[in-house]
Design an enzyme around this catalytic site. Structure first.
Site, PDB file in Angstrom:
ATOM      1  N   HIS A   1       0.833  -1.204   0.000  1.00  0.00           N
ATOM      2  CA  HIS A   1       0.000   0.000   0.000  1.00  0.00           C
ATOM      3  C   HIS A   1       0.870   1.257   0.000  1.00  0.00           C
ATOM      4  CE1 HIS A   1      -3.945  -1.945   1.670  1.00  0.00           C
ATOM      5  NE2 HIS A   1      -3.515  -2.509   0.551  1.00  0.00           N
TER       6      HIS A   1
ATOM      7  N   ASP B   1      -5.982  -6.879  -3.209  1.00  0.00           N
ATOM      8  CA  ASP B   1      -5.890  -5.997  -2.046  1.00  0.00           C
ATOM      9  C   ASP B   1      -4.736  -4.995  -2.103  1.00  0.00           C
ATOM     10  OD1 ASP B   1      -3.889  -7.891  -1.766  1.00  0.00           O
ATOM     11  OD2 ASP B   1      -4.773  -8.851  -0.011  1.00  0.00           O
TER      12      ASP B   1
END
Length: 268
Positions: free
Chosen positions: A95, A150
């Protein structure tokens, strides 16, 4: 630049930086350490005004095969002991890489030399342009392991190819050849494998010759425009014009046009 173990960072040409994912035996699957190194290298590129374009690629036969699920990364295994740690690993790992790419206001080109799947496809889509070898394979294999898109794929995939095609790719675990990936919107351009580096560097060289201030402002305007109203986008444009139009680069561009020569932009 030194100290990296899982990536290689260099500057093969003036004003052009390159980051190579360097775990070829694992098809450049990302690890916790690789993510940390990528964030540092991307932040270095953002701060270095001499570097005007970045090429991101992989060593060996692959671009990036997503997260390393082999269990070879001991730190990864330690992090996976609880459900909460799964989310923490993602937030602290890939991320941060995707967000670092999203904050760069200079061009980033993904040179896709082989497989770019799951998180590897997400990484490529987080770049501004994607030049792919005709031998490359692209898609989302996460569902084959019962995993999710994700790393940012749930946001990036539909924006690149539309919601219906993104759902089909992810839910069925589809992988496409380069030509089909281009048709679906995942790739900017496909070239013969032997010409991949030549074509990518030609593009990077051309981008590096453009007025740096205008390039950065134009990229920022387009990225912001996708999330704001037309009125807000036009307001951003007016503010950016106040920065760009009085610049020395604009004066140089106009002068070079009338003198029938290539402009020499300095980013001022």
């Amino acid at each position: 630049m030194t100290g990296f173990q899982q990536i290689v960072v260099d500057s093969p040409e003036p004003h052009v930086a390159r980051i190579v994912l360097n775990r070829p035996q694992q098809m450049n699957a990302y690890s916790t350490q690789m993510c940390e190194e990528l964030v540092e290298a991307l932040e270095d590129y953002l701060r270095d005004d001499d570097k005007r374009c970045l090429i991101l690629t992989g060593a060996g036969r692959g671009f990036c095969s997503g997260g390393d699920v082999s269990g070879a990364d001991g730190e990864h295994a330690e992090l996976m002991k609880t459900q909460l740690s799964h989310g923490r690993e993602m937030r602290d790992g890939m991320h941060r890489v995707i967000l670092a790419l999203s904050r760069i206001d200079k061009p980033v080109i993904a040179m896709i030399n082989g497989a770019a799947v799951a998180g590897g496809l997400t990484l490529a889509l987080a770049c501004d342009m994607r030049i792919a070898s005709d031998q490359a394979k692209l898609g989302d294999t996460s569902g084959r392991f019962g995993l999710l898109p994700d790393e940012g794929g749930a946001w990036l995939f539909p924006r690149a190819m539309g919601l219906d095609r993104a759902l089909k790719m992810t839910l069925l675990g589809e992988v496409y050849n380069a030509t089909e990936a281009e048709r679906l919107g995942l790739v900017t351009e496909v070239v013969p494998h032997a010409e991949l580096e030549v074509r990518t560097f030609a593009l990077a060289r051309a981008l590096a010759k453009k007025a740096p201030l205008a390039v950065r402002l134009a990229k920022n305007m387009m990225l912001r425009a996708s999330d704001v109203s037309l009125e807000r986008s036009l307001g951003d444009a007016a503010l950016s014009v106040m920065v760009a139009n009085p610049s020395a680069d604009v004066r140089e561009g106009v002068k070079a046009f009338f003198e029938k020569r290539e402009p020499k932009f300095a980013g001022k």
